[in-house]
Enzyme design. Structure first.
Site, mmCIF file in Angstrom:
data_model
loop_
_atom_site.group_PDB
_atom_site.id
_atom_site.type_symbol
_atom_site.label_atom_id
_atom_site.label_comp_id
_atom_site.label_asym_id
_atom_site.label_seq_id
_atom_site.Cartn_x
_atom_site.Cartn_y
_atom_site.Cartn_z
ATOM 1 C CD GLU A 1 -2.496 1.485 2.565
ATOM 2 O OE1 GLU A 1 -3.642 1.957 2.606
ATOM 3 O OE2 GLU A 1 -1.814 1.278 3.589
ATOM 4 C CG HIS B 1 -9.348 -1.819 5.325
ATOM 5 N ND1 HIS B 1 -8.495 -2.230 4.337
ATOM 6 C CD2 HIS B 1 -8.591 -1.071 6.166
ATOM 7 C CE1 HIS B 1 -7.285 -1.765 4.559
ATOM 8 N NE2 HIS B 1 -7.303 -1.049 5.668
ATOM 9 C CG ASP B 2 -8.336 2.294 4.836
ATOM 10 O OD1 ASP B 2 -8.897 2.198 5.937
ATOM 11 O OD2 ASP B 2 -7.118 2.124 4.665
#
Length: 581
Positions: free
Chosen positions: A279, A352-353
């Protein structure tokens, strides 16, 4: 055969993950087995056949480690244990074995830019300025001439991602520690070789236990930009009281050195079976070329954030503006072209973000199924490795919460706190921003059936279930061949079965069309034309029919659609893939 020199596009040399599809599980929201309202590993065991039926190749688990849960597990207090909230190491071993039995690999989230402030390393580090682990974290005295602990005395003006300053004053030792995220997430000092070796040892321990790779959280922040004497510089102040700390943190001068060192210390001798994804907030195409070039031995692919920032206004994720399709197409095409000769794309709409894509870029009302399947088709037909976030395969939507009490996300709650303190927005505006942009939109419990808690738990869920679970759920989706779920199954099977989806060259069509996303994928003498209507109205697609010849429909999201020629008219949110030839 593609004419690219990229070894990842050569069937003879391409690693397994170039043809894989990854499924992300956010454990606390996937399935609860014991009625405490929080998902757990025994719950995952109950649902492994759902993953096998979907056809995915890899499961990526968001953090399962022992944690105080200040940031839902991204604040780790023990890297080599499972948090009791989710179960035990033995439970995890059982889940890994069950997934491996079904041919599914397992990737763990690796959070090593920072730890929890309750991790033994940090507890020791803050015990004394003379602690052997003092230099394992970023400790600094306050600004000269200012009283430590008072506003403005922080070592730099950096702001935290979660609002407020990025420095926390420690009264016991009279110094500050750096935390780019929550104050309970102190940044590790990767300049210290002891830190790096401790991280590498932990990673080897997980691989020895049977894990198949890592998703590396904010991995491009591990090398800070420091001066010759170890100083960190103030950031530019644009809005708000704090300066930009990212400029001093992102893509630091030793990032590639650290990643290559990690590669040799951890992965040598077992590299071929693993998946390594980073990421990397703020990474450009040029950054990605370097990070994912297989010859450099750093990462297999990275998550870019450009395309998921296109609907952000000046206020960031809580200031959502309409999507500009021209900008989305140009961005995606630039990444496809940029990684053609070296490197690899990670393809995603959700995680999830991120809010739910059908609410974000589609229509989560009348055309929920059509827009969800159109968006899936467009994404999965690009070159790269697709990531499916739990519930995305069901067409789950944003929660549309209408009360601050419904939210749990630390970023959302601190945004509200800071905005109220500054008087910069009304409560109505804040609620609208959260409804559009909060990370909790992705974290509502998985919708398995129409029962009161959506089949997720027999207790009270930690975060409210989306009310539309009565109609949008796995049970209903599985029983409908035209559903979002079955469309995802077909897309995944197509990637597995058709080499042009895996290896084919990408070319954007109709770059100036504001409503239709169109491109080709070509491998040798095979060409696929991919068309997606990003509107709720019919859209005519005008292409060069003479150049196409015979047309075969490969997949579409209107089951009765059988276009046999071009030009064609796409119905609301329609997607179709045509084989020329």
């Amino acid at each position: 055969m593609t004419d690219a020199t990229n070894p990842l596009l050569d069937p003879a040399t391409a690693p397994w993950w170039t043809g894989a599809v990854v499924y992300q599980i956010y454990p606390r929201s996937f399935q609860d087995s014991d009625g405490d309202g929080v998902g757990d590993l025994r719950g995952v065991l109950q649902r492994v056949d759902h993953l096998a039926e979907l056809g995915v190749d890899v499961v990526w688990f968001s953090p399962l480690y022992r944690s105080p849960q200040d940031d839902n597990g991204y604040d780790i207090s023990d890297y080599q244990d499972v948090d009791p909230l989710f179960g035990t190491l033995e439970d995890l071993d059982e889940v890994v074995a069950a997934l491996h039995e079904r041919g599914i690999k397992v990737v763990m989230d690796l959070v090593v830019n920072h730890t929890s402030d309750e991790h033994p390393w940090f507890v020791e580090s803050r015990s004394s300025t003379d602690s052997p682990k003092r230099d394992w974290y970023w400790w600094r005295p306050g600004r000269e001439g200012l009283e430590p602990g008072t506003p403005g005395a922080e070592p730099t003006n950096w702001g935290s991602v979660f609002s407020g300053p990025a420095w926390e004053y420690d009264e016991a030792t009279g110094e500050y520690y750096l935390h780019l995220f929550s104050r309970k997430q102190p940044d590790l000092n990767w300049e210290n070789p002891e830190v790096r070796e401790a991280v590498y040892a932990m990673m080897r321990w997980w691989l020895d236990r049977g894990i198949d790779g890592f998703r590396m959280d904010v991995i491009n922040l591990i090398s800070k930009h420091i001066g010759e004497s170890g100083e960190l510089a103030d950031g530019v102040v644009t809005t708000g009281p704090h300066g930009d700390g990212w400029a001093g943190s992102v893509n630091g001068p030793r990032l590639h050195e650290f990643l290559q060192e990690m590669h040799h210390a951890v992965f040598d001798g077992r590299r071929g079976s693993l998946l390594l994804v980073g990421e990397t907030p703020g990474a450009t195409v040029d950054d990605a070329k370097v990070l994912t070039d297989p010859a450099r031995q750093e990462l297999d692919m990275i998550f870019t954030f450009e395309h998921v920032g296109l609907d952000h206004g000046t206020g960031g994720r809580f200031d959502v503006v309409p999507l500009d399709l021209l900008a989305l197409k140009a961005t995606m095409a630039r990444w496809q072209a940029g990684l053609h000769e070296a490197g690899w794309n990670a393809l995603y709409w959700e995680n999830h973000d991120q809010p739910r894509v059908v609410s974000r870029f589609g229509d989560d009302g009348r055309y929920r199924r059509e827009s969800a399947t159109m968006l899936a088709t467009i994404l999965h037909l690009h070159r790269g490795t697709p990531y499916v976030y739990q519930g995305e395969e069901l067409g789950m939507t944003n929660a549309h919460f209408d009360s601050f009490d419904d939210y749990r996300d630390i970023e959302s709650l601190r945004h509200v706190e800071q905005a109220r303190a500054l008087g910069s927005a009304s409560d109505e505006q804040l609620l609208k921003g959260l409804a559009d942009g909060s990370r909790d939109n992705a974290r509502t419990p998985m919708q398995w059936d129409a029962s009161p808690a959506a089949g997720f738990t027999t207790g009270t869920p930690w975060l409210a279930v989306n009310p539309n679970h009565v109609t949008v759920n796995a049970e209903a989706e599985r029983g409908d061949e035209a559903s979002v779920f079955h469309h995802y199954r077909r897309l995944i099977a197509l990637r597995h079965d058709d080499p042009v989806v895996r290896f084919g060259d990408f070319a954007l069509l109709l770059p100036e069309d504001p409503h239709v996303y169109a491109f080709t994928r070509t491998l040798s003498d095979t060409t696929l034309v991919v068309l997606g209507n990003f509107t709720g109205d019919d859209q005519a697609v005008v292409l060069d029919a003479d150049a196409f010849g015979e047309v075969e429909r490969v997949i579409g999201n209107y089951p009765e659609a059988e276009p046999g020629a071009v030009p064609i008219t796409l119905r609301p949110w329609e997607a179709v893939v045509l084989r020329l030839g």
